[in-house]
Design a protein around this motif. Structure first.
Motif, short mmCIF file in Angstrom:
data_model
loop_
_atom_site.label_atom_id
_atom_site.label_comp_id
_atom_site.label_asym_id
_atom_site.label_seq_id
_atom_site.Cartn_x
_atom_site.Cartn_y
_atom_site.Cartn_z
N LYS A 56 0.84 -1.20 0.00
CA LYS A 56 0.00 0.00 0.00
C LYS A 56 0.88 1.25 0.00
O LYS A 56 1.90 1.28 0.65
CB LYS A 56 -0.93 0.00 1.21
N ASN A 57 0.43 2.27 -0.72
CA ASN A 57 1.20 3.52 -0.74
C ASN A 57 0.93 4.32 0.54
O ASN A 57 0.08 3.98 1.34
CB ASN A 57 0.91 4.34 -2.00
N ARG A 58 1.69 5.39 0.70
CA ARG A 58 1.62 6.19 1.93
C ARG A 58 0.24 6.78 2.16
O ARG A 58 -0.25 6.80 3.30
CB ARG A 58 2.67 7.30 1.87
N LEU A 59 -0.40 7.25 1.12
CA LEU A 59 -1.73 7.84 1.26
C LEU A 59 -2.73 6.83 1.80
O LEU A 59 -3.49 7.12 2.73
CB LEU A 59 -2.22 8.40 -0.09
N ILE A 80 3.92 7.59 10.94
CA ILE A 80 4.91 6.79 10.21
C ILE A 80 4.32 5.40 10.16
O ILE A 80 4.15 4.75 11.21
CB ILE A 80 6.28 6.79 10.91
N ALA A 81 3.95 4.94 8.97
CA ALA A 81 3.33 3.63 8.77
C ALA A 81 4.21 2.83 7.82
O ALA A 81 4.37 3.20 6.67
CB ALA A 81 1.93 3.80 8.21
N ILE A 82 4.76 1.74 8.32
CA ILE A 82 5.77 0.97 7.59
C ILE A 82 5.36 -0.49 7.50
O ILE A 82 4.85 -1.05 8.46
CB ILE A 82 7.13 1.08 8.32
N ALA A 83 5.65 -1.10 6.38
CA ALA A 83 5.48 -2.55 6.23
C ALA A 83 6.73 -3.24 6.77
O ALA A 83 7.84 -2.69 6.68
CB ALA A 83 5.27 -2.90 4.75
N PRO A 84 6.61 -4.44 7.34
CA PRO A 84 7.78 -5.14 7.87
C PRO A 84 8.91 -5.31 6.86
O PRO A 84 10.08 -5.25 7.21
CB PRO A 84 7.22 -6.50 8.31
N ARG A 105 -4.64 6.86 5.40
CA ARG A 105 -6.10 6.81 5.42
C ARG A 105 -6.60 5.68 6.33
O ARG A 105 -7.57 5.84 7.06
CB ARG A 105 -6.65 6.64 4.00
N LEU A 106 -5.93 4.54 6.31
CA LEU A 106 -6.29 3.43 7.18
C LEU A 106 -6.15 3.81 8.65
O LEU A 106 -7.01 3.48 9.48
CB LEU A 106 -5.43 2.20 6.87
N VAL A 107 -5.08 4.53 8.98
CA VAL A 107 -4.88 4.98 10.36
C VAL A 107 -5.96 5.99 10.75
O VAL A 107 -6.56 5.89 11.82
CB VAL A 107 -3.47 5.57 10.56
N TYR A 108 -6.22 6.95 9.88
CA TYR A 108 -7.27 7.94 10.16
C TYR A 108 -8.63 7.27 10.33
O TYR A 108 -9.41 7.64 11.20
CB TYR A 108 -7.34 9.01 9.07
N ASP A 109 -8.93 6.26 9.51
CA ASP A 109 -10.19 5.54 9.63
C ASP A 109 -10.29 4.85 10.99
O ASP A 109 -11.35 4.83 11.61
CB ASP A 109 -10.35 4.51 8.52
N CYS A 110 -9.20 4.29 11.44
CA CYS A 110 -9.16 3.61 12.74
C CYS A 110 -9.47 4.58 13.89
O CYS A 110 -10.11 4.20 14.87
CB CYS A 110 -7.77 2.98 12.93
#
Length: 91
Positions: free
Chosen positions: A55-58, A82-86, A62-67
């Motif tokens: 998933k891209n940064r946007l 800061i949202a990072i994939a493993p 958006r997933l974090v804001y939805d949460c």
């Protein structure tokens, strides 16, 4: 002491099952700021989750804001993410 960081952390843990979840309350750094007057806090989060793979940064933000949607503009005035994939973590 505010319980908001704990509530934010609990929601992020439940939604993203992250490998890493940091929540920092930076509200004290913004005392006197117009947003602080409304009671909303300033927070910085760092999440490492498989949910973010591909998933891209946007979309990640958006997933974090939805949460945290019902907390935005009331309990949360500003949120640095800061949202990072493993797979993006340097070993």
């Amino acid at each position: 002491m505010s319980v908001r960081p704990d509530v934010i952390r609990e929601r992020l843990l439940a939604t993203f099952s992250p490998d890493e979840c940091q929540v920092e309350d930076e509200s004290a750094l913004h005392a006197g700021h117009a947003g602080a007057a409304s009671g909303g806090g300033h927070y910085r989060i760092r999440l490492v989750s498989a949910v973010f793979e591909g998933k891209n940064r946007l979309i990640r933000h958006r997933l974090v804001y939805d949460c945290l949607a019902d907390m935005m503009h009331k309990d949360i005035h500003a949120l640095a993410i800061i949202a990072i994939a493993p797979s993006e973590i340097a070993n």
